[in-house]
Scaffold this motif. Structure first.
Motif, mmCIF file in Angstrom:
data_model
loop_
_atom_site.group_PDB
_atom_site.id
_atom_site.type_symbol
_atom_site.label_atom_id
_atom_site.label_comp_id
_atom_site.label_asym_id
_atom_site.label_seq_id
_atom_site.Cartn_x
_atom_site.Cartn_y
_atom_site.Cartn_z
ATOM 1 N N ALA A 68 0.827 -1.204 0.000
ATOM 2 C CA ALA A 68 0.000 0.000 0.000
ATOM 3 C C ALA A 68 0.864 1.258 0.000
ATOM 4 O O ALA A 68 0.549 2.243 -0.686
ATOM 5 N N TYR A 71 2.352 1.568 -3.529
ATOM 6 C CA TYR A 71 1.328 1.922 -4.516
ATOM 7 C C TYR A 71 0.930 3.390 -4.385
ATOM 8 O O TYR A 71 0.790 4.098 -5.392
ATOM 9 N N ARG A 72 0.738 3.858 -3.159
ATOM 10 C CA ARG A 72 0.377 5.261 -2.972
ATOM 11 C C ARG A 72 1.471 6.185 -3.470
ATOM 12 O O ARG A 72 1.202 7.258 -4.027
ATOM 13 N N SER A 77 -3.174 7.753 -3.640
ATOM 14 C CA SER A 77 -4.241 7.057 -2.920
ATOM 15 C C SER A 77 -5.519 7.090 -3.744
ATOM 16 O O SER A 77 -5.780 8.019 -4.503
ATOM 17 N N ARG A 78 -6.342 6.053 -3.579
ATOM 18 C CA ARG A 78 -7.632 6.008 -4.255
ATOM 19 C C ARG A 78 -8.719 6.698 -3.435
ATOM 20 O O ARG A 78 -9.885 6.711 -3.824
ATOM 21 N N GLU A 83 -9.969 0.116 -1.014
ATOM 22 C CA GLU A 83 -9.308 0.022 -2.313
ATOM 23 C C GLU A 83 -7.809 0.224 -2.179
ATOM 24 O O GLU A 83 -7.025 -0.440 -2.872
ATOM 25 N N ASP A 84 -7.383 1.126 -1.301
ATOM 26 C CA ASP A 84 -5.947 1.308 -1.089
ATOM 27 C C ASP A 84 -5.310 0.007 -0.633
ATOM 28 O O ASP A 84 -4.215 -0.362 -1.084
ATOM 29 N N TYR A 87 -5.337 -2.620 -3.688
ATOM 30 C CA TYR A 87 -4.266 -2.340 -4.637
ATOM 31 C C TYR A 87 -2.904 -2.503 -3.963
ATOM 32 O O TYR A 87 -1.919 -2.885 -4.609
ATOM 33 N N GLY A 88 -2.856 -2.225 -2.659
ATOM 34 C CA GLY A 88 -1.610 -2.437 -1.931
ATOM 35 C C GLY A 88 -1.237 -3.897 -1.842
ATOM 36 O O GLY A 88 -0.066 -4.267 -1.981
ATOM 37 N N HIS A 132 2.243 8.934 2.938
ATOM 38 C CA HIS A 132 1.639 7.752 2.332
ATOM 39 C C HIS A 132 1.162 6.737 3.366
ATOM 40 O O HIS A 132 0.534 5.729 2.991
ATOM 41 N N VAL A 135 -4.513 7.635 4.146
ATOM 42 C CA VAL A 135 -5.299 7.780 2.924
ATOM 43 C C VAL A 135 -5.145 9.215 2.443
ATOM 44 O O VAL A 135 -5.196 10.161 3.236
#
Length: 801
Positions: A68, A71-72, A77-78, A83-84, A87-88, A132, A135
């Protein structure tokens, strides 16, 4: 124009968002329920609580959390935590594979459990990265989204439970599907250092798309949990859950509709083909497979990559996330060789279409295409094998595995016909072509929930969106490869299984673009679900008679199957007509209700709008039927106690055989090599027996000089020789097999010394059910374990018993 597809808009005031104190609690509750349910089913699957705790900590701290953060940092962030984290988790799986590869290349597997620590330290120590941990700009999703996603994940969890509830943990009396044991052997192998060898035939290089096994091996090494427990119980549901969140996020991004995420999540992973009680099955029902970890695992990097490629195709900058494209491409190629080619084809189609339309080179798309092609080429060099090279061109080869052709024209084709088309089609003349055409049409109809979203291309506005062409091209490529290629084990179907979630996302997107009032979608969806349940016979007392098959597999005829296909198609047409009529009727009632409100302006309805509403209703009904069949069957299976197996089990292993293999895993050194007389299933070795035992290396955890050769490249390539399948071909190195088996039947000190010095053998695993074991062997090697029919011997220095 796209505007012609818009539904009438109701000018009602937008209610103020709820900001009560209960909203955060109610939003969290479904996720808590999913986690609690997962822990419960793991526990019911005979996994001890300390093991569950260790694996849970590994998933959170070594995958989700570092993933996470990365990805951020790369994508932002989404705006919401679920969702974070989803995807993380996908990013964490990618980072884990990189860490595993470095550890295996350097022989530092002991450090693998700490791979996430430097990531966490960097994000805690660098001021610019600390943001990060939270959120980003919050874009909370509605309460209903959380509960709908929770419901979808509970269905996935229940499906996973039904898969493993009849697969007990060893040691037990019973058998395992051979592919599960094959993968277990690979998992054991991937805990060692590079270069990897095929554990079932030591010394042969491992060429296979094994990155799913690498993930399972990493989980085992990091947690200290047995590879068998991780494979048979723990890894499956969290990985599928990650893919579910990725598909839901992609559907929401493309459609702009919050409800599209849960719908796509449910239909993509727990939706089946729509056959409405027909006896003609449609190959490629679901994208998930308990018996194929590679197929299930590959969905995660594929969906994460698809989201990136959508942005590339639309001309959006990836920025720091560009390196993810080739890396994810390589991971897809290493996870499942069929995963990447359809996406490459879809991206290639998109680039060509938009070059043609705009007369402008789409440079970002071409760069991404080059990255993926290079990744596929490198992946072929690093991973391809295990039967991938046996794929060859034969249009309509899938017919060999579908009953109407397989039972009538197929028997005359031979085991491995080399021809542009299945020979039976031409041999039967016009009737053969008619049967082939009818079966293909039926397959297309049954798979409609996965391709009907291509209707977006009818609208000029959506034809201008590269993402539509990308997803449509990917789905077409997956279907085309499935019907163009031939494989002895129907492995060409994985081209289609991999694109099913992509197709369902496209279908859900098309449903959202219809802008139909919610009753217009809900009523046909419920009707479709009821039709699916009734024709599947899932609910006792609520069933529509199934269409009977024509005779037995031996007595069925072409004419009989054509009648069945005609009846099946007629039932399907009725289903479509009723769904369309329901949608149009509900829309008219809804329009009348809206018209009764004086302040509202209602736009006139034209033929195109009626067609859009009808198509939306049919699409909703298909998705409802598709999901209901699996959901209903899963619920029924969960509520029903499994029926104990009775009667003879020719492929069953004894408790003692499994216990002896597990003892070997615990007592032999990691790099020790084993010789065994176990090669086949059933256990006894006979000429041209099924050489896919795999349990000595899988449960025993060590390489064998020669165990089972049924999946080796040379043997799979020999499929059809002497009209025998690859699993029943002879082992290519007969001299080595004779040396191996001779030490059990007629042992000599010289042969034992050869095995020790030339092949590194330290242990002998002798099973009297597999073949004769000489009593003289106990005088030449040290007996370490006797368990029923199995005796385990240890070899000392050459020349000394």
């Amino acid at each position: 124009m796209a505007d012609t597809l818009l539904a009438e808009r109701v000018n009602t005031p937008t209610p103020a968002p709820r900001r009560g104190a209960l909203v955060p609690v109610l939003s969290t509750l479904p996720w808590v329920l999913v986690i609690v349910a997962l822990l419960v089913v793991w526990s019911r699957g005979s996994v001890p609580a300390p093991v569950i705790a260790r694996f849970s900590a590994y998933w959170v701290l070594a995958l989700v959390l570092p993933g996470a953060l990365v990805y951020r940092a790369l994508r932002g962030s989404r705006g919401n935590l679920p969702e974070d984290l989803g995807y993380g988790a996908a990013t964490g799986l990618l980072l884990e594979i990189i860490a595993w590869a470095l550890a295996a290349a350097t022989g530092q597997q002991s450090l693998l459990r700490w791979w996430a620590l430097p990531v966490l330290v960097v994000f805690a120590a660098v001021p610019g990265l600390r943001r990060h941990w939270r959120v980003g700009e919050r874009r909370p999703l509605p309460l209903a989204w959380h509960w709908a996603m929770g419901a979808a994940l509970l269905v996935v969890l229940a499906w996973g439970y039904t898969q493993w509830r009849t697969v007990p943990l060893p040691p037990v009396y019973g058998g395992y599907y051979q592919d599960i044991l094959y993968h277990l052997g690979l998992v054991q192998e991937l805990t060692r250092a590079m270069p990897f060898e095929l554990p079932h035939v030591a010394g042969e290089a491992l060429r296979y798309h094994y990155l799913s096994d690498a993930h399972i091996a990493s989980g085992s090494m990091i947690t200290g949990i047995s590879p068998a427990v991780v494979l048979l119980r723990l890894w499956l549901v969290p990985v599928i859950g990650t893919a579910v969140l990725l598909a839901a996020g992609l559907a929401r991004d493309l459609s702009g509709a919050v409800w599209a995420g849960p719908v796509a999540a449910l239909a993509a992973f727990t939706g089946a083909t729509v056959t409405l009680g027909s006896p003609v099955g449609v190959s490629g029902e679901m994208p998930l497979s308990y018996a194929s970890p590679s197929q299930t695992y590959a969905l995660v990097p594929l969906l994460l990559l698809a989201g990136l490629i959508v942005d590339v195709a639309r001309g959006r900058a990836l920025g720091a996330a560009w390196p993810l494209v080739p890396v994810l491409g390589l991971v897809c190629a290493g996870a499942k060789s069929s995963a990447l080619p359809p996406l490459i084809a879809g991206l290639g189609l998109t680039a060509v279409v938009f070059w043609w339309r705009k007369r402008q080179v789409p440079r970002p798309a071409l760069v991404a295409l080059a990255c993926l092609v290079a990744a596929m080429a490198l992946g072929f060099r690093l991973f391809a094998g295990g039967g991938a090279g046996t794929l060859r061109v034969q249009a309509l080869a899938l017919l060999h595995f579908i009953a109407p052709y397989a039972e009538t024209l197929g028997p005359g084709d031979g085991i491995w016909p080399s021809a542009p088309l299945p020979p039976g089609i031409n041999d039967a003349g016009a009737l053969g072509w008619l049967l082939a055409f009818a079966v293909v049409v039926w397959w297309v109809l049954g798979q409609a929930p996965r391709w009907v979203g291509m209707s977006l291309l009818v609208d000029r506005g959506h034809r201008a969106d590269p993402a539509v062409w990308l997803l449509a091209g990917t789905v077409l490529a997956g279907a085309g490869a499935t019907w163009v290629f031939q494989h002895p084990s129907i492995s060409q179907i994985y081209f289609w299984m991999g694109v099913i979630p992509v197709g369902v996302v496209l279908t859900t997107w098309s449903l959202a673009e219809a802008r139909a009032p919610w009753p217009v979608l809900v009523v046909p969806a419920v009707a479709g679900a009821l039709a699916g349940l009734a024709t599947a016979g899932t609910v006792v007392g609520f069933a529509v008679p199934r269409i009977s098959r024509p005779g037995t597999p031996i007595t069925s005829t072409i004419e009989g199957w054509l009648r069945v296909l005609g009846l099946s198609a007629a039932r399907y047409v009725l289903f479509v007509a009723v769904a369309a009529a329901l949608a149009v009727g509900v829309a008219a009632l809804w329009r009348g209700r809206v018209r009764s409100s004086p302040p509202v302006q209602v736009a006139p309805v034209g033929r195109r709008r009626v067609a859009t509403i009808a198509l939306a209703g049919v699409t909703a009904a298909m998705l409802g039927a598709s999901a209901a069949v699996v959901v209903g069957g899963t619920v029924r299976s969960v509520l029903t106690e499994p029926v104990p197996v009775t009667g003879p089990q020719p492929y069953a292993l004894t408790v003692d055989e499994m216990r002896a293999a597990l003892w070997l895993d615990d007592n032999a050194a990691d790099d020790d090599v084993v010789a065994t007389n176990v090669h086949c299933r059933p256990v006894r070795t006979t000429p041209h027996c099924d050489a896919r035992a795999f349990w000595v290396t899988g449960l025993g955890g060590h390489r064998a000089v020669v165990e089972s050769w049924g999946y080796t490249d040379a043997v799979v390539a020999a499929h059809g020789v002497e009209n025998l399948g690859y699993a029943r071909q002879n082992f290519p190195d007969q001299a080595l097999l004779a040396l191996n088996d001779g030490v059990f039947s007629t042992p000599t000190q010289a042969n034992l010394d050869r095995l020790r010095t030339e092949h590194g053998v330290r242990w002998l695993f002798a099973d009297s059910r597999a073949g004769a074991v000489s009593a003289e062997l106990a005088g030449l090697a040290q007996v370490r374990l006797v368990a029923g029919p199995v005796t385990v011997y240890e070899l000392t220095r050459p020349g000394r018993p």
